[in-house]
Design a protein around this motif. Sequence first.
Motif, mmCIF file in Angstrom:
data_model
loop_
_atom_site.group_PDB
_atom_site.id
_atom_site.type_symbol
_atom_site.label_atom_id
_atom_site.label_comp_id
_atom_site.label_asym_id
_atom_site.label_seq_id
_atom_site.Cartn_x
_atom_site.Cartn_y
_atom_site.Cartn_z
ATOM 1 N N ALA A 151 76.685 -11.236 -22.893
ATOM 2 C CA ALA A 151 75.565 -11.714 -23.296
ATOM 3 C C ALA A 151 75.110 -11.480 -24.654
ATOM 4 N N GLY A 170 79.083 -10.279 -26.920
ATOM 5 C CA GLY A 170 78.343 -11.646 -26.831
ATOM 6 C C GLY A 170 77.912 -12.064 -28.079
ATOM 7 N N GLY A 254 71.636 -17.622 -24.566
ATOM 8 C CA GLY A 254 71.240 -16.920 -23.459
ATOM 9 C C GLY A 254 70.805 -15.365 -23.727
ATOM 10 N N ASN A 255 69.559 -15.251 -24.371
ATOM 11 C CA ASN A 255 69.465 -13.808 -24.923
ATOM 12 C C ASN A 255 69.150 -12.786 -23.799
ATOM 13 N N ALA A 256 70.066 -11.819 -23.892
ATOM 14 C CA ALA A 256 69.757 -10.756 -22.753
ATOM 15 C C ALA A 256 68.697 -9.960 -22.876
#
Length: 313
Positions: A151, A170, A254-256
């Motif tokens: 991520a 990521g 998709g920001n963790a």
Amino acid sequence: MVSAALLATIAVGCLAAAARLRWASWPARGPYIAVITWQVLGLTWGISTIGALLAFGLVPYEKGVIGGLAALASDASAHGLYLSRLAETPLGAVRVAAVIAAFGLTLVLFCGLVASSVHVLRTRRRHHDLLELVSRDDPEVPGARVLDHPAAAAYCLPGVLRSKIVISAGALEVLARSELSAVLAHEHAHLRQRHDLVLLPFSSLKRAFPRVRMVETYYRAVALLIEMCADDQAGRERSPKELATALLRFGTAGNAQVPAGAMAAGDAEPEVVRRVSRLIAPAEELSRPAAAAVLLSAFTLMATTLSLWHLPM
């Protein structure tokens, strides 16, 4: 009763000013000034609310808040008054209740601040230790630790002796070199200016009043302004559009979720949209006369509140 009424008016005024500040447009043009204004409003609200309760409760002493507290302490020392016997003072039951409420609010705010500080320190210490085990140095990302996670994430862990910037694998995959430099500049700004300490009083308020939605709303407003401050600092070192592009890439990848106690480059989607819009099409900065007027008004309010603690009833 005059000082009690004035302090109560200031307390209500602080809440009204905070509501207006929440929806005002100028804070985005002067986030540093806006953060200071939020801090002054929060502190003034606490001082004025506690002061109003004490001023009302200590009216019979006719010595103001400070003098009344001294007189109450003198009575307690001379007559051995305990909580159950406070009603025997010249105050009476209703005014005693106001004094107890003032001390109770002070205790709640203080304990909230201490609890938040301890929680954040413990969480960061655990995460620092964990990072030593699961992250690595990378010559391509000097001054940061790389976390092997798919991520996209970038955040900093502030600390007195050991501060860290963490970049996930990521994030390295989706960011161009220039965008990565902009993100690192953003995180370095958080560390240099100790934004975690700026946000701590508001997180402590959120802990003290967990079910008050207004407190959560104001916390998010201040957190957004702090991110804008770091954006501005990064924009002085790198192109603002590079940081804006990096934020958009975090969103599409998709920001963790970052750990508690950390400060991330990317946050919730509505806030990111506002930050990106501000970076791509920056508005004119708040003028110096306007900034000076806001600061003067804020500190005049604070000074007036403190002086009312010394005003005789």
